[in-house]
Design a protein around this motif. Structure first.
Motif, short mmCIF file in Angstrom:
data_model
loop_
_atom_site.label_atom_id
_atom_site.label_comp_id
_atom_site.label_asym_id
_atom_site.label_seq_id
_atom_site.Cartn_x
_atom_site.Cartn_y
_atom_site.Cartn_z
N GLY A 11 -18.08 29.35 26.31
CA GLY A 11 -19.18 29.96 25.36
C GLY A 11 -19.20 29.48 24.12
O GLY A 11 -20.00 29.33 23.09
N HIS A 12 -18.12 28.60 23.81
CA HIS A 12 -17.92 27.90 22.36
C HIS A 12 -17.98 26.27 22.50
O HIS A 12 -17.81 25.54 21.49
N GLY A 13 -18.41 25.81 23.86
CA GLY A 13 -18.58 24.39 23.78
C GLY A 13 -17.51 23.60 23.75
O GLY A 13 -16.40 23.91 24.26
N VAL A 14 -17.54 22.43 23.59
CA VAL A 14 -16.38 21.50 23.41
C VAL A 14 -16.45 20.85 22.12
O VAL A 14 -17.54 20.67 21.70
N ALA A 15 -15.64 20.05 21.83
CA ALA A 15 -15.45 19.26 20.54
C ALA A 15 -14.02 18.32 20.51
O ALA A 15 -13.26 18.16 21.62
N SER A 16 -14.33 17.08 19.90
CA SER A 16 -13.51 16.18 19.81
C SER A 16 -13.25 15.61 18.21
O SER A 16 -13.98 16.03 17.44
N GLY A 17 -11.94 15.24 18.05
CA GLY A 17 -11.66 14.92 16.58
C GLY A 17 -10.11 14.06 16.68
O GLY A 17 -9.51 13.61 17.36
N ASP A 18 -10.06 13.73 15.19
CA ASP A 18 -8.83 13.00 15.11
C ASP A 18 -8.87 11.81 15.74
O ASP A 18 -7.59 11.32 16.48
N PRO A 19 -9.65 10.71 15.90
CA PRO A 19 -9.67 9.69 16.68
C PRO A 19 -8.65 8.68 16.13
O PRO A 19 -8.60 8.28 14.99
N SER A 20 -8.34 7.75 16.72
CA SER A 20 -7.45 6.52 16.51
C SER A 20 -8.12 5.56 17.40
O SER A 20 -9.08 5.78 18.30
N ALA A 21 -7.64 4.28 17.33
CA ALA A 21 -8.22 3.28 18.11
C ALA A 21 -7.81 3.35 19.71
O ALA A 21 -8.65 2.87 20.42
N SER A 23 -6.75 6.79 21.02
CA SER A 23 -6.56 8.35 21.58
C SER A 23 -7.58 9.06 20.64
O SER A 23 -8.44 8.76 19.75
N VAL A 24 -7.67 10.40 21.12
CA VAL A 24 -8.59 11.35 20.89
C VAL A 24 -8.02 12.61 20.93
O VAL A 24 -7.51 12.83 21.95
N VAL A 25 -8.32 13.95 20.20
CA VAL A 25 -8.03 15.02 20.65
C VAL A 25 -9.37 15.86 21.00
O VAL A 25 -10.47 15.80 20.25
N HIS A 70 -6.92 31.60 24.41
CA HIS A 70 -7.66 30.87 25.42
C HIS A 70 -8.34 29.66 24.94
O HIS A 70 -9.28 29.12 25.54
N THR A 71 -7.83 28.89 23.83
CA THR A 71 -8.15 27.79 23.20
C THR A 71 -7.21 26.61 23.56
O THR A 71 -6.06 27.17 23.42
N VAL A 72 -7.60 25.53 23.87
CA VAL A 72 -6.69 24.43 24.18
C VAL A 72 -7.20 23.01 23.47
O VAL A 72 -8.35 23.04 23.11
N HIS A 73 -6.05 22.50 23.14
CA HIS A 73 -6.13 21.09 22.44
C HIS A 73 -5.49 20.07 23.25
O HIS A 73 -4.39 20.18 23.79
N VAL A 74 -6.04 19.05 23.77
CA VAL A 74 -5.54 17.76 24.38
C VAL A 74 -5.49 16.60 23.74
O VAL A 74 -6.51 16.26 23.17
N ILE A 75 -4.63 16.11 23.65
CA ILE A 75 -4.20 14.63 22.87
C ILE A 75 -4.46 13.56 24.16
O ILE A 75 -3.47 13.86 24.94
N VAL A 76 -5.53 12.88 24.09
CA VAL A 76 -5.47 11.95 25.14
C VAL A 76 -5.23 10.55 24.57
O VAL A 76 -5.90 10.18 23.51
N ASP A 77 -4.24 10.03 25.08
CA ASP A 77 -3.66 8.51 24.69
C ASP A 77 -4.23 7.28 25.69
O ASP A 77 -4.69 7.75 26.78
N GLY A 78 -4.09 6.49 25.42
CA GLY A 78 -4.50 5.08 26.20
C GLY A 78 -5.71 4.96 26.41
O GLY A 78 -6.31 4.25 27.45
N LEU A 79 -6.64 5.26 25.61
CA LEU A 79 -8.27 5.16 25.72
C LEU A 79 -8.30 3.70 25.32
O LEU A 79 -7.65 2.99 24.61
N PRO A 80 -9.46 3.13 25.79
CA PRO A 80 -10.11 1.78 25.39
C PRO A 80 -10.73 1.76 23.81
O PRO A 80 -11.40 2.72 23.64
N SER A 81 -10.33 0.97 23.13
CA SER A 81 -10.69 1.10 21.56
C SER A 81 -12.13 0.51 21.47
O SER A 81 -12.68 -0.27 22.49
#
Length: 140
Positions: A11-21, A23-25, A70-81
């Protein structure tokens, strides 16, 4: 606490932030049924280079618990810049979140400071749709 295979909502959707070359949260919140507010939920997350989430570049699992509302944050590393990316979450019962869109910047660019026209340079980058993370140095 037990894991409950009950239908949930995002019900609160999704979001992303704090990007680096590279990674992203990612963020979301599961909205559980009133009868299952104390339950924990396994969520699969996925990041892909297409909005259909077919060309996967990263994936994993995270737990949404009442301890974190019931809130989650995921730091995703290794993404293509320098890449436009799409992401989403799926609950164990198959309920899917909305698909979000993010972009990994190309690189940090210390050359854009107030002395070199930070605002002018940033505006030009936005107009050119360049994905660059701008980091200024104090006092410049």
């Amino acid at each position: 606490m037990e894991f409950v295979p009950t239908t949930v909502r995002f019900g609160h959707g999704v979001a992303s932030g704090d990007p680096s070359a590279t990674s992203v949260v990612l963020w979301t919140r599961v909205t559980p049924a009133d009868t299952a507010r104390d339950a924990r939920y396994e969520l699969d997350w996925i990041v892909a280079t297409d909005p259909e989430l077919a060309t996967v570049v990263a994936r994993g699992t995270v737990t949404a618990s009442p301890d974190d509302d019931h809130t989650v944050h995921v730091i995703v590393d290794g993404l293509p810049s320098g890449t436009r990316l799409w992401y989403g979450f799926t609950a164990s019962d198959g309920t899917r979140s909305p698909v979000g869109r993010t972009r990994s910047p190309l690189t940090a660019c210390p050359c854009l400071t107030r002395r070199h026209g930070l605002l002018g340079g940033a505006a030009a980058l936005v107009l050119a749709e360049a994905a660059v993370l701008v980091r200024g140095r104090g006092g410049q």
